[in-house]
Motif scaffolding. Structure first.
Motif, short mmCIF file in Angstrom:
data_model
loop_
_atom_site.label_atom_id
_atom_site.label_comp_id
_atom_site.label_asym_id
_atom_site.label_seq_id
_atom_site.Cartn_x
_atom_site.Cartn_y
_atom_site.Cartn_z
N THR A 1 0.28 7.31 -8.90
CA THR A 1 1.37 7.55 -7.48
C THR A 1 0.88 8.93 -6.91
O THR A 1 1.65 9.34 -6.41
CB THR A 1 3.09 8.23 -8.86
OG1 THR A 1 2.83 9.21 -9.64
CG2 THR A 1 2.97 6.21 -9.16
N PHE A 2 0.52 9.87 -7.67
CA PHE A 2 -0.47 11.33 -6.92
C PHE A 2 -0.57 10.98 -5.38
O PHE A 2 -0.88 12.49 -4.80
CB PHE A 2 -0.52 12.03 -8.15
CG PHE A 2 -2.43 11.46 -8.22
CD1 PHE A 2 -3.63 11.72 -7.85
CD2 PHE A 2 -2.77 10.91 -9.27
CE1 PHE A 2 -4.48 11.31 -7.65
CE2 PHE A 2 -3.33 10.28 -9.93
CZ PHE A 2 -4.62 11.01 -9.08
N LEU A 3 -1.39 10.10 -4.94
CA LEU A 3 -2.03 9.29 -4.16
C LEU A 3 -0.77 8.51 -3.60
O LEU A 3 -0.55 7.40 -4.38
CB LEU A 3 -3.47 9.24 -4.02
CG LEU A 3 -4.14 11.10 -4.20
CD1 LEU A 3 -5.72 10.05 -4.24
CD2 LEU A 3 -4.39 11.72 -3.30
N HIS A 4 -0.77 8.42 -2.51
CA HIS A 4 -0.35 7.30 -1.45
C HIS A 4 -2.10 6.02 -1.46
O HIS A 4 -1.99 6.26 -1.59
CB HIS A 4 0.09 7.87 0.30
CG HIS A 4 0.71 6.13 0.64
ND1 HIS A 4 -0.08 5.09 1.41
CD2 HIS A 4 1.48 5.96 0.89
CE1 HIS A 4 0.52 4.56 1.69
NE2 HIS A 4 2.09 4.83 1.83
N PRO A 5 -1.14 5.02 -1.47
CA PRO A 5 -2.11 3.46 -1.41
C PRO A 5 -3.47 3.60 -0.60
O PRO A 5 -3.91 3.81 -0.62
CB PRO A 5 -1.32 2.12 -1.77
CG PRO A 5 -0.05 2.85 -2.25
CD PRO A 5 0.59 4.04 -2.31
N TYR A 6 -2.95 4.16 0.74
CA TYR A 6 -3.91 4.26 1.81
C TYR A 6 -5.25 5.32 1.58
O TYR A 6 -6.02 4.74 1.41
CB TYR A 6 -2.95 5.16 2.82
CG TYR A 6 -2.39 3.81 3.98
CD1 TYR A 6 -2.05 3.03 4.04
CD2 TYR A 6 -1.21 4.08 4.44
CE1 TYR A 6 -1.32 1.57 3.82
CE2 TYR A 6 -0.68 3.28 5.40
CZ TYR A 6 -0.22 1.91 5.42
OH TYR A 6 0.23 0.99 6.02
N ALA A 7 -4.40 5.91 0.66
CA ALA A 7 -5.61 7.27 0.96
C ALA A 7 -6.30 6.81 -0.55
O ALA A 7 -7.38 6.27 -0.34
CB ALA A 7 -5.16 8.29 -0.15
N TRP A 8 -5.53 5.62 -1.90
CA TRP A 8 -7.08 4.85 -2.81
C TRP A 8 -7.83 3.97 -1.89
O TRP A 8 -8.91 3.66 -2.03
CB TRP A 8 -5.74 3.99 -3.46
CG TRP A 8 -5.51 5.52 -4.55
CD1 TRP A 8 -3.57 5.65 -5.04
CD2 TRP A 8 -6.33 6.14 -5.62
NE1 TRP A 8 -4.20 6.40 -5.97
CE2 TRP A 8 -5.27 6.70 -6.24
CE3 TRP A 8 -7.36 6.14 -6.24
CZ2 TRP A 8 -5.33 8.23 -7.82
CZ3 TRP A 8 -7.36 7.40 -6.23
CH2 TRP A 8 -6.91 8.19 -7.81
N ALA A 9 -7.06 3.43 -1.13
CA ALA A 9 -7.99 1.82 0.13
C ALA A 9 -8.88 3.44 0.52
O ALA A 9 -10.48 2.67 0.72
CB ALA A 9 -7.07 1.55 0.48
N ILE A 10 -8.51 4.60 0.95
CA ILE A 10 -9.93 4.75 1.80
C ILE A 10 -10.95 5.40 0.72
O ILE A 10 -11.66 5.38 1.61
CB ILE A 10 -8.94 6.50 2.50
CG1 ILE A 10 -7.81 6.03 3.67
CG2 ILE A 10 -10.38 7.35 2.67
CD1 ILE A 10 -7.74 7.39 4.20
#
Length: 490
Positions: free
Chosen positions: A338-347
């Motif tokens: 949860t320390f990164l937004h899902p968009y960030a993980w997708a990137i």
């Protein structure tokens, strides 16, 4: 009797054989026709432009079409949707959402393109962004239309649908060899511009009493993302998830900053063009008269390969599938990490796939074509849907009436241009050209904003570099923003 019976039997056999032969011939012909038809359908190209102009942003045949549809037919379509809304028979479905947003988006794009001069300063985008919210404010939009649009954007996930297509297309559309070979050189002014602009805007915002982090996230970040798809739209979702508020609490300010910055970008581009003409030798490397790089022979390192002007239905289908799966993977990782937004993980996932070369080339091209399709056709629809769903025009007017907001927006564009020019000049770029690309291009609205900025600077041939800027810079800004979101005061 027996002779007649034998003849009848032989005749029956011949007739049956003839019938089977005819059936086989007919079946074979039918199968060939079906196969040929299927192949022609699957291979039929999907044109990315109408009359040489991209999608519904610039409808074909000039003023005679709205949303690329003949005006009489368009009016009939509008009448059907309005009647269904007034009679409260308009279903709150995805198809209704497409109908409402595409029809309205096409209308505002059409109106904006009819106004000379002002259209070059982003009038079509401005109308799509703020006109629907203004109509709602004055009670001129039937409530069922607003409900359909809100459900479409929020509950049915059209915003995620759009953002993931743009992110996937932006990252996977960059040639790997170009990223490895030219990335370090071009990354210097891009990264330097982002850092300097964020810090300066944050510090001045703190001086105004608005907060250091708030200045970076609410002004610098959406402006420097190089467009709405990687800027205001996903960022509003990130901020809402962090603070527990609705995305509408941020959307108005973010969109206002982006649109106002676009106007400043076009003005500055014209001024830089004038300086380059009148003072081309103000100092060594000031203006390259359109040449971006001072060192000869390096231009090929920063060139985008030519793309085919057509795609296929199967290709677009694969692109949709990939964007959808990456969205699910991002959400899955965001649920546990949860320390990164899902968009960030997708990137992160897509950058790793791109740099390692693990994805088949045809799948990369499919994701790129899918992103191009969504960007060409559905931007007006998305802007209208966001306007009806999230933007409160009274809050926008409050922001635009705030001198500090206008000053920070102006400062963001100014610092972006100057810092890109200075940093780029230090690594052998020409000041005027690198101040425009990546400087001003990062701060405009992307797409039509790039066209307006490069047109005002009379440097349309730099469009490939603008594409590189938007893909690399926009993705980087969104990723950095996702890392800074936890610092936002709840």
């Amino acid at each position: 009797m027996s002779t007649m019976s034998t003849n009848d039997t032989q005749g029956g056999h011949r007739a049956a054989t003839t019938s089977r032969s005819e059936d086989d011939d007919l079946r074979g012909a039918l199968e060939q026709e079906i196969t040929a038809g299927t192949q022609s359908v699957l291979a039929r190209p999907v044109e990315k432009s109408v009359d040489g102009r991209g999608g519904v942003h610039h409808p074909g045949a000039g003023w005679k079409r709205i949303a690329s549809v003949p005006i009489p037919l368009y009016l009939i379509m509008v009448a059907v949707v309005v009647v269904a809304a007034v009679t409260e028979t308009l279903p709150a479905s995805m198809l209704s959402g497409f109908a409402v947003t595409i029809l309205l988006g096409g209308l505002f794009i059409w109106i904006g393109n009819r106004v000379p001069v002002v259209r070059d300063y982003g009038l079509p985008t401005i109308l799509c962004t703020f006109a629907p919210a203004t109509l709602v404010y004055f009670g001129l939009v039937p409530e069922p239309l607003v409900t359909v649009a809100s459900t479409f954007i929020d509950e049915q996930g059209f915003l995620d649908f759009f953002v993931m297509a743009i992110i996937a297309g932006s990252i996977l559309g960059m040639p790997r060899a170009l990223l490895v070979k030219a990335g370090p050189r071009f990354a210097v002014p891009v990264l330097g511009t982002i850092i300097v602009t964020f810090l300066v805007v944050g510090l001045v915002s703190m001086m105004f009493g608005n907060g250091f982090i708030e200045g970076m996230l609410l002004v610098a970040a959406p402006i420097m993302a190089g467009g709405l798809g990687l800027g205001a739209l996903p960022m509003s979702e990130m901020y809402a998830a962090r603070t527990g508020q609705d995305a509408s609490a941020f959307m108005g300010d973010l969109m206002s900053a982006v649109v106002l910055a676009n106007v400043f970008c076009i003005i500055f581009a014209g001024l830089l063009n004038g300086l380059g003409k009148n003072k081309p030798t103000l100092f060594a490397g000031f203006s390259g008269n359109g040449d971006l790089i001072r060192v000869k022979g390096d231009r090929r390192d920063l060139s985008m390969p030519k793309k085919g002007g057509q795609s296929t239905y199967i290709t677009l289908g694969k692109g949709l599938l990939f964007a959808a799966v990456i969205f699910v993977v991002g959400e899955l990782m965001g649920a546990y990490l949860t320390f990164l937004h899902p968009y960030a993980w997708a990137i992160i996932i897509m950058v790793v796939l791109k740099l390692t070369g693990w994805l088949p080339k045809d799948l990369e091209e499919s994701a790129t074509d899918w992103g191009d399709l969504i960007n060409a056709v559905l931007v007006p629809a998305l802007l209208v849907g966001v306007s009806l769903t999230y933007i409160k025009i009274d809050e926008v007017l409050v922001s635009l009436a705030d001198p500090s907001f206008i000053a920070l927006t102006f400062l963001c564009v100014l610092v972006a241009g100057l810092s890109a020019g200075i940093i780029g000049w230090l690594v052998k770029f020409n000041f005027v050209e690198v101040a425009i690309v990546p400087g001003l291009v990062m701060a405009d609205t992307g797409g039509s904003g790039d066209v307006s900025v490069l047109s005002a600077s009379e440097r349309m041939h730099l469009m490939p570099f603008a594409a590189i800027t938007n893909r690399i810079g926009g993705t980087l800004v969104l990723f950095v923003t996702s890392l800074m979101v936890p610092l936002l005061v709840v």
